[in-house]
Scaffold this motif. Sequence first.
Motif, PDB file in Angstrom:
ATOM      1  N   GLU A  77       0.828  -1.297   0.006  1.00 30.74           N
ATOM      2  CA  GLU A  77       0.150   0.009  -0.282  1.00 30.74           C
ATOM      3  C   GLU A  77       0.848   1.055  -0.009  1.00 30.74           C
ATOM      4  OE1 GLU A  77      -3.275   2.340   2.829  1.00 30.74           O
ATOM      5  OE2 GLU A  77      -2.221   0.437   3.664  1.00 30.74           O
ATOM      6  N   LEU A  78       1.792   1.195   0.898  1.00 25.51           N
ATOM      7  CA  LEU A  78       2.622   2.223   0.964  1.00 25.51           C
ATOM      8  C   LEU A  78       3.609   2.629  -0.301  1.00 25.51           C
ATOM      9  CD1 LEU A  78       3.871   4.578   2.757  1.00 25.51           C
ATOM     10  CD2 LEU A  78       5.650   3.035   3.360  1.00 25.51           C
ATOM     11  N   ILE A  79       3.907   1.477  -1.068  1.00 22.49           N
ATOM     12  CA  ILE A  79       4.882   1.887  -2.029  1.00 22.49           C
ATOM     13  C   ILE A  79       3.908   2.485  -3.189  1.00 22.49           C
ATOM     14  CG2 ILE A  79       5.601   0.400  -4.425  1.00 22.49           C
ATOM     15  CD1 ILE A  79       6.821  -1.506  -2.277  1.00 22.49           C
ATOM     16  N   LEU A  80       2.739   1.920  -3.455  1.00 18.24           N
ATOM     17  CA  LEU A  80       1.910   2.405  -4.439  1.00 18.24           C
ATOM     18  C   LEU A  80       1.490   4.063  -4.109  1.00 18.24           C
ATOM     19  CD1 LEU A  80      -0.515  -0.541  -4.924  1.00 18.24           C
ATOM     20  CD2 LEU A  80       1.515   0.150  -6.274  1.00 18.24           C
ATOM     21  N   MET A  81       1.286   4.222  -2.839  1.00 20.32           N
ATOM     22  CA  MET A  81       1.022   5.776  -2.610  1.00 20.32           C
ATOM     23  C   MET A  81       2.473   6.663  -3.129  1.00 20.32           C
ATOM     24  SD  MET A  81      -0.917   5.318   1.083  1.00 20.32           S
ATOM     25  CE  MET A  81      -1.078   7.175   1.545  1.00 20.32           C
ATOM     26  N   VAL A  82       3.609   6.298  -2.471  1.00 23.76           N
ATOM     27  CA  VAL A  82       4.884   6.850  -2.885  1.00 23.76           C
ATOM     28  C   VAL A  82       4.932   7.129  -4.372  1.00 23.76           C
ATOM     29  CG1 VAL A  82       7.282   7.114  -2.310  1.00 23.76           C
ATOM     30  CG2 VAL A  82       5.966   6.173  -0.489  1.00 23.76           C
ATOM     31  N   GLU A  83       4.485   6.117  -5.088  1.00 23.00           N
ATOM     32  CA  GLU A  83       4.718   6.181  -6.618  1.00 23.00           C
ATOM     33  C   GLU A  83       3.686   7.312  -7.043  1.00 23.00           C
ATOM     34  OE1 GLU A  83       6.452   2.016  -7.965  1.00 23.00           O
ATOM     35  OE2 GLU A  83       4.208   2.068  -7.614  1.00 23.00           O
ATOM     36  N   GLU A  84       2.658   7.280  -6.447  1.00 26.43           N
ATOM     37  CA  GLU A  84       1.718   8.224  -6.751  1.00 26.43           C
ATOM     38  C   GLU A  84       2.210   9.765  -6.588  1.00 26.43           C
ATOM     39  OE1 GLU A  84      -2.739   5.949  -5.841  1.00 26.43           O
ATOM     40  OE2 GLU A  84      -1.982   7.363  -4.398  1.00 26.43           O
ATOM     41  N   CYS A  85       3.079  10.097  -5.490  1.00 26.96           N
ATOM     42  CA  CYS A  85       3.715  11.031  -5.257  1.00 26.96           C
ATOM     43  C   CYS A  85       4.885  11.500  -6.292  1.00 26.96           C
ATOM     44  CB  CYS A  85       4.323  11.134  -3.734  1.00 26.96           C
ATOM     45  SG  CYS A  85       2.982  11.275  -2.588  1.00 26.96           S
ATOM     46  N   LYS A  86       5.605  10.373  -6.649  1.00 25.70           N
ATOM     47  CA  LYS A  86       6.754  10.611  -7.548  1.00 25.70           C
ATOM     48  C   LYS A  86       7.137   9.335  -8.284  1.00 25.70           C
ATOM     49  CE  LYS A  86      11.763  11.880  -7.748  1.00 25.70           C
ATOM     50  NZ  LYS A  86      11.322  12.830  -8.739  1.00 25.70           N
TER      51      LYS A  86
END
Length: 238
Positions: free
Chosen positions: A162-171
Amino acid sequence: MAAKPKLYYFDGRGRMESVRWLLAAAGVEYEEVLFKTAEEFQNLIKGGKLMYEQVPMVEIDGMKMVQTRAILRYIAAKYNLYGKDLKEQLLIDMYVEGMRDLYDMIMLLPLALPEDQEKNLGIIAERATQRFFPVYEKALKDPGKNYLVGNQLSWADVHLLELILMVEECKSGVLSAFPKLQEFKARVSKIPRIQKFLQPGSQRKPPMDDAGLEAIKKIFNLQKGLLFKHSSMVLAYF
């Protein structure tokens, strides 16, 4: 047949999203009560259902559970996603608590002032790639190790994806220097229950847009510019 868990929150990610992820990974169907107005939230408080007058709140097994980490630990333990002994549970907690620091920064990002957005995105990317992702990359380097703890799927793995996908949405491209995390992301995303949750039309919530932000500002009486300034006040409600 036991009643489905019932999730009380607004129609967005916030702190409830990790609960949705964990229930999905466990293969548990659930219902949602998504309030759209401040009055609906206040009525929940007035009804005496919220221990600290805060959400998320989950009804499960005859209990009205509050406090996100308590909810997640209960679900993880109930559905065998919390390790086989105290040592594994400790490792899972250590990984998850670290992830929460980065998770909270991303969750609060929509509340930042527009002129601070680029700076905050840079901080998030820097923290992810310099402080947090190296920890998980190292944990996955042992030959044949597919998961963070005990080589079986746990709460820590679900939260990490979940966190990886959220960070990828940021950058985009933040995993370029982390081959083990790239493999982890691909592997865990293909687990049938998680793959289903990632498909369009699931109960997974999208990133917050302007309309969603305006809705939660009215429900929780939030203001822009609170990110990194008064985060403890924001986190008490959001």
